[in-house]
Write an enzyme that holds these catalytic residues in place. Structure first.
Site: not given
Length: 260
Positions: A114, A122, A127, A131, A157
């Site tokens: 993770d 973010n 965002h 990405d 994630e």
């Protein structure tokens, strides 16, 4: 005699005229037959051309349909953002490989990881940057994954690496290599400067495992322990983690009971 000769000559002339007319009619009949044959050949050629063209067009339609079908099936199996397997496809393929490996007496290892503090990325950079991080992590690790292993995005994630015929030691080695590669990602190309890290949980096959679910559960507990240990680390599952998890669940249950 002259009269007879004249009549004989006239008869011969008439006979020759009839023969010539008959030959002309036979010639006309032959020409008509040839025209009919040519017309039949032309019609047959046109029919064959139309048939071949129709079959060719139908073949193209079928080929395009198959390509579209494979494309949609591939899209249904792939994560649109990272280009790796999604959760459903990864788990389905992993289960098949698990059955094959265990049937042959082989090992199996599950790695869950993770990205640390991903929400902060973010919130801080947007965002779009988040990405970019997900795609970059997937790209960096794809080349490091062996052929036959499974690399899938199973959450926002969170990722999974499934290693058929690999024991827990090999899983720890792969997880540590992946952790180092993620930490080494240069982020300035995203337009911001920050560090990407990830926490890893590793679990190997046990004697009573009949499916992937127990391995995922143990790897998830190890991942939770890695988060609790300060992140950016690799933790192998042990029975101590199970006891810690049970103690945590008891504390949560006691707290909820006292509140109620």
């Amino acid at each position: 005699m002259k009269t007879l000769a004249y009549q004989a000559a006239q008869f011969n002339a008439n006979q020759q005229s009839r023969e010539i007319n008959l030959l002309n009619k036979e010639r006309e009949l032959y020409i008509a037959q040839q025209m009919v044959k040519e017309r039949e050949y032309t019609n047959m050629l046109m029919f064959v051309t139309i048939l071949v063209g129709g079959l060719f067009f139908l073949g193209i339609l079928l080929a395009v349909g198959q390509m579209q079908k494979r494309k949609f099936m591939r899209m249904a199996r792939m994560d649109a953002l990272t280009g790796i397997l999604n959760r459903g496809a990864g788990q389905e393929l992993g289960e098949d490989l698990f059955v094959q490996a265990t049937a042959r007496g082989g090992d199996f290892c599950v790695i869950l990881f993770d990205l640390d503090l991903f929400k902060r990325i973010n919130d801080s950079y947007g965002h779009g940057t988040g990405d970019w991080v997900l795609k970059k992590v997937a790209d960096f690790l794809k080349s490091h994954i062996r052929n036959g292993d499974v690399f899938a995005r199973i959450g926002g994630e969170e990722f999974a690496i499934l290693l058929p015929y690999a024991n827990e030691e090999k899983g720890m080695e792969v997880a540590e290599q992946c952790r180092a590669r993620i930490e080494a990602i240069e982020t300035q190309h995203s337009g911001h400067k920050f560090v990407i890290t990830a926490s890893f949980g590793v679990s190997g096959l046990m004697a009573d495992d009949l499916s992937l679910d127990p391995l995922f559960h143990r790897a998830d507990m190890a991942l939770y322990a890695a988060k609790s240990c300060g992140r950016n680390t690799v933790v192998r599952y042990s029975e101590v983690l199970k006891c810690d998890q049970q103690a945590t669940d008891l504390r949560r249950y006691a707290a909820s009971t006292s509140i109620s």
